[in-house]
Write a protein that holds these residues in place. Structure first.
Motif, PDB file in Angstrom:
ATOM      1  N   LEU A  60       0.834  -1.208   0.000  1.00  0.00           N
ATOM      2  CA  LEU A  60       0.000   0.000   0.000  1.00  0.00           C
ATOM      3  C   LEU A  60       0.868   1.258   0.000  1.00  0.00           C
ATOM      4  CD1 LEU A  60      -2.636  -1.253   2.599  1.00  0.00           C
ATOM      5  CD2 LEU A  60      -3.014  -0.989   0.144  1.00  0.00           C
ATOM      6  N   ASP A  61       2.164   1.079  -0.163  1.00  0.00           N
ATOM      7  CA  ASP A  61       3.092   2.224  -0.198  1.00  0.00           C
ATOM      8  C   ASP A  61       2.761   3.081  -1.422  1.00  0.00           C
ATOM      9  OD1 ASP A  61       5.570   3.771  -0.748  1.00  0.00           O
ATOM     10  OD2 ASP A  61       6.406   2.543   0.856  1.00  0.00           O
ATOM     11  N   PRO A  62       2.701   4.405  -1.255  1.00  0.00           N
ATOM     12  CA  PRO A  62       2.386   5.262  -2.419  1.00  0.00           C
ATOM     13  C   PRO A  62       3.320   5.006  -3.602  1.00  0.00           C
ATOM     14  CG  PRO A  62       2.439   6.570  -0.396  1.00  0.00           C
ATOM     15  CD  PRO A  62       2.863   5.175  -0.023  1.00  0.00           C
ATOM     16  N   ALA A  63       4.577   4.723  -3.346  1.00  0.00           N
ATOM     17  CA  ALA A  63       5.511   4.461  -4.441  1.00  0.00           C
ATOM     18  C   ALA A  63       5.119   3.184  -5.170  1.00  0.00           C
ATOM     19  CB  ALA A  63       6.943   4.346  -3.903  1.00  0.00           C
ATOM     20  N   PHE A  64       4.641   2.203  -4.410  1.00  0.00           N
ATOM     21  CA  PHE A  64       4.234   0.942  -5.034  1.00  0.00           C
ATOM     22  C   PHE A  64       2.957   1.129  -5.846  1.00  0.00           C
ATOM     23  CE2 PHE A  64       2.343  -3.322  -5.143  1.00  0.00           C
ATOM     24  CZ  PHE A  64       3.389  -4.009  -5.728  1.00  0.00           C
ATOM     25  N   VAL A  65       2.035   1.899  -5.299  1.00  0.00           N
ATOM     26  CA  VAL A  65       0.772   2.158  -6.007  1.00  0.00           C
ATOM     27  C   VAL A  65       1.051   2.856  -7.343  1.00  0.00           C
ATOM     28  CG1 VAL A  65      -1.362   3.494  -5.891  1.00  0.00           C
ATOM     29  CG2 VAL A  65      -0.650   2.116  -3.925  1.00  0.00           C
ATOM     30  N   GLY A  66       2.025   3.748  -7.349  1.00  0.00           N
ATOM     31  CA  GLY A  66       2.410   4.409  -8.600  1.00  0.00           C
ATOM     32  C   GLY A  66       2.942   3.398  -9.616  1.00  0.00           C
ATOM     33  N   MET A  67       3.715   2.436  -9.129  1.00  0.00           N
ATOM     34  CA  MET A  67       4.248   1.404 -10.022  1.00  0.00           C
ATOM     35  C   MET A  67       3.130   0.523 -10.569  1.00  0.00           C
ATOM     36  SD  MET A  67       6.700  -1.838  -9.505  1.00  0.00           S
ATOM     37  CE  MET A  67       5.187  -2.738  -9.246  1.00  0.00           C
ATOM     38  N   MET A  68       2.130   0.233  -9.711  1.00  0.00           N
ATOM     39  CA  MET A  68       0.980  -0.559 -10.168  1.00  0.00           C
ATOM     40  C   MET A  68       0.283   0.132 -11.339  1.00  0.00           C
ATOM     41  SD  MET A  68      -0.564  -1.484  -6.388  1.00  0.00           S
ATOM     42  CE  MET A  68      -2.096  -2.263  -6.916  1.00  0.00           C
ATOM     43  N   ASP A  69       0.132   1.461 -11.247  1.00  0.00           N
ATOM     44  CA  ASP A  69      -0.518   2.196 -12.338  1.00  0.00           C
ATOM     45  C   ASP A  69       0.277   2.065 -13.632  1.00  0.00           C
ATOM     46  OD1 ASP A  69      -2.686   3.021 -10.856  1.00  0.00           O
ATOM     47  OD2 ASP A  69      -1.756   4.907 -10.223  1.00  0.00           O
ATOM     48  N   GLU A  70       1.596   2.097 -13.514  1.00  0.00           N
ATOM     49  CA  GLU A  70       2.421   1.941 -14.724  1.00  0.00           C
ATOM     50  C   GLU A  70       2.267   0.543 -15.311  1.00  0.00           C
ATOM     51  OE1 GLU A  70       5.947   5.196 -13.704  1.00  0.00           O
ATOM     52  OE2 GLU A  70       6.436   3.067 -13.705  1.00  0.00           O
ATOM     53  N   ILE A  71       2.198  -0.464 -14.441  1.00  0.00           N
ATOM     54  CA  ILE A  71       1.999  -1.835 -14.939  1.00  0.00           C
ATOM     55  C   ILE A  71       0.674  -1.926 -15.693  1.00  0.00           C
ATOM     56  CG2 ILE A  71       1.466  -4.209 -14.225  1.00  0.00           C
ATOM     57  CD1 ILE A  71       3.625  -4.003 -12.122  1.00  0.00           C
ATOM     58  N   LYS A  72      -0.388  -1.361 -15.114  1.00  0.00           N
ATOM     59  CA  LYS A  72      -1.689  -1.400 -15.777  1.00  0.00           C
ATOM     60  C   LYS A  72      -1.622  -0.750 -17.156  1.00  0.00           C
ATOM     61  CE  LYS A  72      -5.385  -0.218 -13.503  1.00  0.00           C
ATOM     62  NZ  LYS A  72      -6.281   0.473 -12.530  1.00  0.00           N
ATOM     63  N   ALA A  73      -0.987   0.424 -17.214  1.00  0.00           N
ATOM     64  CA  ALA A  73      -0.906   1.141 -18.494  1.00  0.00           C
ATOM     65  C   ALA A  73      -0.098   0.335 -19.516  1.00  0.00           C
ATOM     66  CB  ALA A  73      -0.285   2.523 -18.288  1.00  0.00           C
ATOM     67  N   MET A  74       0.998  -0.249 -19.078  1.00  0.00           N
ATOM     68  CA  MET A  74       1.816  -1.025 -20.026  1.00  0.00           C
ATOM     69  C   MET A  74       1.103  -2.309 -20.446  1.00  0.00           C
ATOM     70  SD  MET A  74       5.811  -0.414 -18.883  1.00  0.00           S
ATOM     71  CE  MET A  74       5.660  -0.857 -17.148  1.00  0.00           C
ATOM     72  N   LEU A  75       0.348  -2.919 -19.519  1.00  0.00           N
ATOM     73  CA  LEU A  75      -0.431  -4.106 -19.911  1.00  0.00           C
ATOM     74  C   LEU A  75      -1.512  -3.740 -20.923  1.00  0.00           C
ATOM     75  CD1 LEU A  75      -1.013  -6.257 -16.676  1.00  0.00           C
ATOM     76  CD2 LEU A  75       0.421  -6.808 -18.652  1.00  0.00           C
ATOM     77  N   GLN A  76      -2.146  -2.585 -20.717  1.00  0.00           N
ATOM     78  CA  GLN A  76      -3.145  -2.134 -21.696  1.00  0.00           C
ATOM     79  C   GLN A  76      -2.507  -2.016 -23.079  1.00  0.00           C
ATOM     80  OE1 GLN A  76      -4.377   1.355 -19.530  1.00  0.00           O
ATOM     81  NE2 GLN A  76      -6.330   0.443 -18.900  1.00  0.00           N
ATOM     82  N   ASN A  77      -1.309  -1.423 -23.133  1.00  0.00           N
ATOM     83  CA  ASN A  77      -0.638  -1.292 -24.429  1.00  0.00           C
ATOM     84  C   ASN A  77      -0.300  -2.651 -25.024  1.00  0.00           C
ATOM     85  OD1 ASN A  77      -0.752   1.473 -24.204  1.00  0.00           O
ATOM     86  ND2 ASN A  77       1.327   1.675 -23.380  1.00  0.00           N
ATOM     87  N   THR A  78       0.176  -3.557 -24.182  1.00  0.00           N
ATOM     88  CA  THR A  78       0.596  -4.867 -24.673  1.00  0.00           C
ATOM     89  C   THR A  78      -0.602  -5.664 -25.169  1.00  0.00           C
ATOM     90  OG1 THR A  78       2.348  -4.795 -23.016  1.00  0.00           O
ATOM     91  CG2 THR A  78       1.952  -6.914 -24.059  1.00  0.00           C
ATOM     92  N   LEU A  79      -1.751  -5.495 -24.472  1.00  0.00           N
ATOM     93  CA  LEU A  79      -2.980  -6.182 -24.875  1.00  0.00           C
ATOM     94  C   LEU A  79      -3.770  -5.383 -25.909  1.00  0.00           C
ATOM     95  CD1 LEU A  79      -3.993  -7.441 -21.332  1.00  0.00           C
ATOM     96  CD2 LEU A  79      -3.851  -8.932 -23.334  1.00  0.00           C
ATOM     97  N   ARG A  80      -3.250  -4.226 -26.303  1.00  0.00           N
ATOM     98  CA  ARG A  80      -3.941  -3.358 -27.257  1.00  0.00           C
ATOM     99  C   ARG A  80      -5.394  -3.121 -26.841  1.00  0.00           C
ATOM    100  NH1 ARG A  80      -0.928  -2.504 -32.191  1.00  0.00           N
ATOM    101  NH2 ARG A  80       1.150  -2.311 -31.342  1.00  0.00           N
ATOM    102  N   THR A  81      -5.525  -2.605 -25.625  1.00  0.00           N
ATOM    103  CA  THR A  81      -6.869  -2.361 -25.122  1.00  0.00           C
ATOM    104  C   THR A  81      -6.905  -1.089 -24.286  1.00  0.00           C
ATOM    105  OG1 THR A  81      -8.715  -3.264 -23.839  1.00  0.00           O
ATOM    106  CG2 THR A  81      -6.524  -3.713 -22.981  1.00  0.00           C
ATOM    107  N   ARG A  82      -8.107  -0.514 -24.213  1.00  0.00           N
ATOM    108  CA  ARG A  82      -8.329   0.590 -23.281  1.00  0.00           C
ATOM    109  C   ARG A  82      -9.141   0.134 -22.075  1.00  0.00           C
ATOM    110  NH1 ARG A  82      -9.590   5.942 -26.961  1.00  0.00           N
ATOM    111  NH2 ARG A  82      -7.561   5.979 -27.999  1.00  0.00           N
ATOM    112  N   ASN A  83      -9.373  -1.160 -21.964  1.00  0.00           N
ATOM    113  CA  ASN A  83     -10.162  -1.665 -20.829  1.00  0.00           C
ATOM    114  C   ASN A  83      -9.600  -1.158 -19.493  1.00  0.00           C
ATOM    115  OD1 ASN A  83     -11.810  -3.236 -22.445  1.00  0.00           O
ATOM    116  ND2 ASN A  83     -10.642  -5.126 -22.122  1.00  0.00           N
ATOM    117  N   ALA A  84     -10.457  -0.506 -18.707  1.00  0.00           N
ATOM    118  CA  ALA A  84     -10.020  -0.042 -17.387  1.00  0.00           C
ATOM    119  C   ALA A  84      -9.653  -1.232 -16.507  1.00  0.00           C
ATOM    120  CB  ALA A  84     -11.129   0.782 -16.735  1.00  0.00           C
ATOM    121  N   LEU A  85     -10.429  -2.298 -16.637  1.00  0.00           N
ATOM    122  CA  LEU A  85     -10.172  -3.481 -15.809  1.00  0.00           C
ATOM    123  C   LEU A  85      -9.110  -4.358 -16.477  1.00  0.00           C
ATOM    124  CD1 LEU A  85     -10.519  -5.303 -13.483  1.00  0.00           C
ATOM    125  CD2 LEU A  85     -12.803  -5.889 -14.234  1.00  0.00           C
TER     126      LEU A  85
END
Lengths: 396, 396
Positions: B36-61
Motif C-alpha cells: 500500500l506504499d504510495p511508491a508501489f501504487v504508482g508502479m501498479m498504475d504503470e503496470i496497468k498502463a503497459m499491460l493495456q498497451n501490450t494487450l492493445r486495449t483501453r479496458n479499465a479493468l
C-alpha cells in the motif's frame, strides 16, 4: 517511455510484508529454470521438508500454494467445505471475517462465534457453539489475528473441536516463524500461512499442511473441489512424492528460490531461537513505547510479539503520524482495520524486522514524530527503556 | 543443514518458462516495500498502463492476477460463469480441456466443440454450435495452444460469437508478446495471459483484461463469485483507479517489480518489433530443423512462431533426446502432451529466448544429439540453413 522502477528505501515495520534479507533477494534473482527440471524438483523436496519442520508436522501434504496467503486460506476452505456443510467460525478480527466469507463462497453455512476485536477466541463460546450445533464437522479460527495483534490458544481450541468430532482449520499467517505453531502436537487438521510475515520472504506463496484426517475428508468429498487451481488432488500430482511430477500449473520458480533461502536461514538460526528473538525484541519495543506513554491495549498474555497494536494517544493524529514516519524516516507501520481504524497503529517485528537496530530506529523516529505533534514525553526515555531491557537480558 | 539452492545453468527453449533477462532478475531482487506504499501504487498504475498497451486495449479493468496463468483462466471463468450457464468451449488441446474443467467447476454446463489436436479451432463448427444452442451467452477458446503450437483465428471466432450475442473468453497465455493480441480491435471480452512465456518474466502472475460488456455481466450476477481471492469486485478495490486503494490481499511485490521491468523492456523494443523478432527467429529455426530432416507437423499458416511442435523421427528416442539436450547441453525443450506425448517435441522461442544465438545453440545441440542416435543428417546443414535464412533477411 516508462522508466525502470527503483523502490524507495523503507524499513518495513507494519503488519507485513516484513524486511527481506539480501540473501533471499539474491536467491530470487538467480536464473529461472524449468518447473519440471530435475534440479528444481529436488529443491521442491527440500522446501517441503523445511516447511514440515517449521510447521512442526510430519504431514505428507505440506507445500506452498502458488499464490499469497489469502489463496492459502481459500485452499483450506474449498477443499474441506462441501455445499450445505455447517462450519463454526470464530471471528475476532478481519481474518476471521474473511474465513466466514470463504465458507459462504464454498457453499457452506457459517455458524459465527463472535468475539471482541482485541481479545482472543473464547474457548467456552466455541464449546457452547459445538454443543448447540451437534454434527458440525469443521471449526475454523485464526491463531494470530493480524488485524488486532492477538493470539488465541490453538491447543485448547483444537482439543475442544476434536472432542466434538470436528476437524479444525487454523490461520497461522502471522504466527508461523514468530511464535510456536505445533501442528502435530496440537492436532491441527489444516493450516495455512504466508511468506511475507515471520518467514521474511516477499509475498506470493502460502504454505499449507493437511493431516491424514483432513485428507480422508477430501478423498470422501461428494462434490468436486470448486477451484481447479487450488484442488489439492491435482496440486499433489505436482508437489507429491517421487521424481515423477505431473504438470498442473507453472509454479512461481523464483519466488520459490526465495522461500527456500528464507527457510535455510531459519534452519540456521533454529526455530526456537527465532521465537525467542521475536519475544526479546517485542519486550524492548514495549518498554520503549510505554516510556513514551503509549499503551498496548492487548493484554500481556494475549499479545503477539511480532505484531504490536498501539493505542493512538488523544493528542496526535493517527494518519499524520504514519505519514511522517514514512516520509521523514522511511518507516512503514500499519493502520488499524475495521472498528480499530483510527484507534491503533500496528507495529510489526516480524522475521528479519525483529532486531535491536530496528527497534531503536522505530523508537527514535516515533519519539521525534510524537514530540513534533506536542505529545508529552521525556526525550530519550524510550531508547533508554529499551536499552535497559536489553541490558537486563544480557544480550544486545 | 539444508544448503542454499543454486540452479544449474539452463537455456530455456521449452513451452515456458522462457529465458528471463538479467534486468528482470535484478528488478526482482530490489528491496521489498509495502503493497500500500504510495511508491508501489504508482508502479501498479504503470503496470496497468503497459499491460493495456501490450494487450492493445483501453479496458479499465486490466491488471495482473497475483498467481500463475492457470489462476488467470480461473479468474475469467468464476467471474463470468454462473451456475446453470451453458458455455461453448472449443477444445483443440490441453488448455481448451482445462477451460472445460473450469466451466464445470464454476457450475456451468460446457458445450464442447471438439477440434483435432494440432489444428486450429474451426470457425464453422463454432457457428454450428451457436446455431444449435440458441441463448448461449459465453464462448471460450485458446488463441495459442501451448500443447500443440497452433494459433486459432481469434478475430473470426470472436466475430461469430458476437453475431450470436455471446461474450468471449480468450486464452492468450502463449500468445501475448509474441504474436498479435488485439483485444479491442477483435472485440475480446475477457482475456488472460501468463508472464513466463513471451513476456519473459518468471511465472507467478496472470495479466487479465475485461471489456465493458464483461464487466456489465459481472455486475448483473445473481450469485456471488465463488472465489473470494479471484472476485474481481474485490480485486478492483486494490487495483482500481485513484490513490485510494483498499487492502484485498497482499500482492506479490517483487514479482511485480519483475513484470514492470519486462514491460519496460518490451516498450523499449516496441511490440511490433517483438512480434517480428519472434517470426524471424522462428523461420531460421524452421529452416535449420528441416535441414536436419525434421518435420513441423503444424501447417505453416497455423504455426505459432514462438512454440514449434517438431515431429519425433522414427529413428530416435523422444525422452532420451530431451534428457541428452538437458544433461549435455543445458537446453530444456518440451515434451508432447496428451495424444501428442512421445510424438512431438515442443521448442519454444518465447520472449528473450527468441534470438539468433539461441537458435544456433539449439540447432547445433540437436544435430549432435540426433547424430549420436544414428539419425541420418548432413553435418552442419542445419546451421547453414539458419544462416542462409538470416542472410536473406539482411539481419543477424
Amino acid at each position: 517511455m516508462t522508466k525502470s522502477f527503483h523502490p524507495p528505501k523503507r524499513l518495513l515495520m507494519g503488519p507485513g510484508p516484513s524486511e527481506v534479507d539480501p540473501r533471499v533477494l539474491a536467491a530470487m534473482s538467480r536464473p529461472t529454470i524449468g518447473h519440471l527440471d530435475p534440479a528444481f524438483v529436488g529443491m521442491m523436496d527440500e522446501i517441503k521438508a523445511m516447511l514440515q519442520n517449521t510447521l512442526r508436522t510430519r504431514n505428507a501434504l505440506t507445500l506452498p500454494v502458488s499464490a499469497p496467503g489469502s489463496a492459502g486460506m481459500e485452499t483450506c476452505f474449498v477443499n474441506l467445505v462441501e455445499p450445505g456443510d455447517r462450519v463454526i467460525v470464530c471471528v475476532n478480527g478481519v481474518f476471521g471475517g474473511r474465513m466466514k466469507e470463504n465458507i459462504v463462497r464454498s457453499g457452506g453455512e457459517p455458524i459465527v462465534v463472535e468475539d471482541t476485536w482485541g481479545k482472543p477466541v473464547d474457548p467456552d463460546k466455541l464449546e457452547d457453539a459445538l454443543k448447540a450445533n451437534p454434527g458440525v464437522r469443521l471449526v475454523a479460527f485464526v491463531q494470530a489475528e493480524t488485524s488486532t495483534g492477538v493470539e488465541s490458544d490453538t491447543r485448547t481450541l483444537v482439543e475442544i473441536a476434536h472432542r466434538h468430532g470436528s476437524l479444525v482449520i487454523v490461520d497461522t499467517v502471522t504466527a508461523l516463524g514468530g511464535t510456536p505453531v505445533l501442528t502435530d502436537e496440537w492436532g491441527i487438521d489444516a493450516v495455512y500461512a504466508g511468506t511475507q510475515k515471520c518467514l521474511s520472504c516477499p509475498p506470493g506463496l502460502a504454505p499449507v499442511s493437511f493431516s491424514e484426517a483432513a485428507l480422508e475428508r477430501i478423498r470422501e468429498r461428494r462434490h468436486p473441489v470448486q477451484s481447479w487451481f487450488l484442488d489439492l488432488n491435482l496440486v499433489m500430482g505436482y508437489w507429491g512424492e517421487g521424481a515423477k511430477r505431473s504438470y498442473h500449473h507453472t509454479a512461481p520458480i523464483n519466488a520459490l528460490y526465495g522461500l527456500h533461502e528464507a527457510l535455510v536461514m531459519l534452519e540456521e538460526e533454529g526455530l526456537e531461537n527465532a521465537w525467542a528473538r521475536h519475544r526479546r525484541h517485542h519486550e524492548a519495543l514495549r518498554a520503549g513505547l510505554e516510556a513514551m506513554r503509549l499503551e498496548l491495549p492487548v493484554a500481556p498474555t494475549e499479545r503477539l510479539p511480532q505484531l504490536n497494536a498501539v493505542a493512538v494517544p488523544g493528542d496526535v493524529d493517527e494518519a499524520a503520524t504514519r505519514r511522517m514516519l514514512l516520509e521523514h524516516h522511511g518507516i512503514e507501520i500499519g493502520a488499524g482495520l475495521g472498528p480499530l481504524a483510527g484507534k491503533v497503529w500496528r507495529i510489526g517485528l516480524m522475521g528479519q524486522t525483529a532486531n535491536a537496530r530496528n527497534v531503536r530506529e522505530l523508537l527514535a523516529a516515533m519519539e521525534h514524530t510524537l514530540a513534533l505533534q506536542g505529545h508529552r514525553l521525556v526525550r530519550g526515555a524510550a531508547l533508554e527503556a529499551a536499552e535497559a531491557y536489553y541490558a537486563s537480558t544480557g544480550e544486545a
